[in-house]
Design an enzyme around this catalytic site. Structure first.
Site, PDB file in Angstrom:
ATOM      1  N   GLY A 134      11.429  -4.052  -5.366  1.00 56.24           N
ATOM      2  CA  GLY A 134      10.142  -4.106  -4.736  1.00 56.24           C
ATOM      3  C   GLY A 134       9.555  -5.458  -4.995  1.00 56.24           C
ATOM      4  O   GLY A 134      10.180  -6.565  -4.760  1.00 56.24           O
ATOM      5  N   ILE A 135       8.117  -5.440  -4.931  1.00 60.30           N
ATOM      6  CA  ILE A 135       7.620  -6.735  -4.758  1.00 60.30           C
ATOM      7  C   ILE A 135       6.704  -6.830  -5.842  1.00 60.30           C
ATOM      8  O   ILE A 135       6.403  -5.767  -6.641  1.00 60.30           O
ATOM      9  CB  ILE A 135       6.586  -6.943  -3.715  1.00 60.30           C
TER      10      ILE A 135
ATOM     11  N   GLU B  74      14.360  -1.162   0.381  1.00 52.21           N
ATOM     12  CA  GLU B  74      13.410  -0.959   1.474  1.00 52.21           C
ATOM     13  C   GLU B  74      12.705  -2.227   1.911  1.00 52.21           C
ATOM     14  O   GLU B  74      12.241  -2.293   3.077  1.00 52.21           O
ATOM     15  CB  GLU B  74      12.355   0.208   1.140  1.00 52.21           C
TER      16      GLU B  74
END
Length: 430
Positions: A215-216, A238
């Site tokens: 993710g971030i 994603e």
């Protein structure tokens, strides 16, 4: 009519293009850094011309003026992922939350989520008249395919990105609004000592040749800090951000061991600073695909040694993970967490990791708790959860009893809260 003639015929100022949106319409926007900033601002400026227009999108960067109080009644936000610029509207009961997995969004568009008008950000067309979806393919492709009307916001600063399904021909666009503005950025997070220890603990679980979903934020970036000695890593995620770029340049990430899309970085959307946007611009080694493909657990499961790394808000002693709510308050959304947890479980050698600091609120609250907060939604069930990681170590959930899970979780909780958690353990198991 050639595609160039068609292109010239659909060039339209934003003030004219938005007239295609009618009262009561359901409008779908691109998300994250792909938010159509110019058209969104134009709608907010002309809010008095609209009533009860619903606007669906997930997380977006920027101010989101059409979600502000002065636009209540004119526009109503619908989402399955709350961000900083949309929390006030939800709190004011002027937005609606839709629980769902990220991979399901393209299927829901045109069904549970109507799609009268799609407003998508696009790159300039290539030599054959195809525009890419730039930094946000995920559900934008499905929206543009299913919508009755497609409005493209063509930003000349948007990267052109590759991918077989990451394009739309100018013949399939009704209005094309030319504009120029910097792609919205999210600054690199500050990585503290806590995140470094979490990153190091996560990295200890990752083998050479693994394929990563990241993710971030500070924790994913901290994980990447400890990847320099790894070999032949891959990316199927994603989204990815700046942290990946340096490892690609160093040859650590080369995607050589992937079972599918060998040699390619696969993502649904990109969000970060100009550094990552420049990296992906017309880069044939990076491909964006719709999210019902990228986040499909069956697709993820075809990749050996898949490692899914996600963050969460709190974990109870059974291993139940709450990642999107703080009690009754909806803070974010499920996103793709469960998609990748289940995909990694199908992968040969795959694992999933939930990583979090042991405390919140400046050390006054433990994130490992006897029971989840009242009203909290369980994002990842105790049957799905695999590893939990804090700065104090690693706890293995899958294959362990409730008793052993609780014992391991207490061991990686902050020392200030272990006595309280141990009392709960004794009540349940002694």
């Amino acid at each position: 009519m050639s595609w160039k003639e068609r292109y010239n015929s659909i060039l339209t100022p934003a003030e004219e293009a938005i007239k295609a949106i009618k009262d009561g319409d359901f409008v779908v926007f691109s998300e994250c850094a792909g938010v159509p900033v110019h058209i969104g601002n134009t709608l907010a400026e002309h809010r008095e011309d609209y009533n009860n227009v619903r606007i669906y999108h997930m997380l977006t960067l920027g101010e989101g003026n059409y979600m502000k109080p002065e636009c209540y009644g004119h526009f109503r936000h619908v989402t399955n992922f709350i961000g900083a610029n949309s929390r006030q509207a939800l709190q004011d009961k002027q937005a609606d939350f839709l629980p769902c997995f990220f991979n399901e969004v393209p299927k829901l568009l045109g069904e549970s989520i109507p799609c009268d008008v799609a407003v998508v950000t696009l790159s300039h067309p290539d030599e054959n008249g195809y525009c890419s979806f730039g930094v946000s393919c995920d559900y934008a492709k499905a929206a543009a395919t299913k919508a009755k009307i497609v409005i493209g916001e063509m930003n000349d600063q948007l990267p052109f990105t590759h991918g077989d399904e990451n394009k739309i021909h100018v013949d399939d666009i009704d209005y094309l609004v030319p504009c120029s503005y910097p792609v919205p950025e999210i600054p690199n997070p500050t990585i503290r000592e806590v995140e470094k220890r979490i990153g190091e603990n996560c990295a200890s679980l990752i083998k050479d040749g693994a394929c990563l979903q990241l993710g971030i934020g500070a924790i994913p970036d901290a994980v990447l800090l400890f990847m320099n000695e790894k070999k032949d890593l891959g990316i199927h995620t994603e989204m990815f951000s700046d942290g990946v770029v340096e490892l690609v340049k160093a040859g650590v990430i080369n995607n050589s061991k992937k079972n599918i899309h060998k040699g390619k970085l696969i993502s649904g959307f990109i969000m970060g600073t100009r550094k990552v946007y420049d990296f992906i611009d017309n880069n044939p080694d990076v491909e964006l695909y719709p999210i019902d493909y990228v986040n499909n657990p069956y697709v993820i499961g075809q990749i050996d040694n898949m490692v899914s790394i996600n963050s969460c808000i709190e974990v109870d002693l059974m291993g139940q993970v709450a990642s999107e709510t703080m009690g009754y308050k909806q803070f974010s959304g499920t996103g793709g967490q469960v998609d990748f947890v289940r995909g990694a479980a199908l992968s040969k050698g795959g694992i999933s990791i939930m990583a979090m600091p042991a405390t919140a609120a400046k050390g006054t609250v433990s994130r490992i708790v006897p029971i989840l907060a009242e009203g909290a939604a369980v994002t990842t069930s105790r049957n799905d959860v695999d590893y939990i990681v804090t700065e104090y170590g690693v706890a293995k959930m899958k294959g362990n009893t409730l008793r052993e899970r609780a014992r391991q979780l207490i061991a990686i909780a902050h020392p200030d809260f272990r006595e309280e958690l141990q009392k709960e353990f004794n009540k349940r198991f002694e």
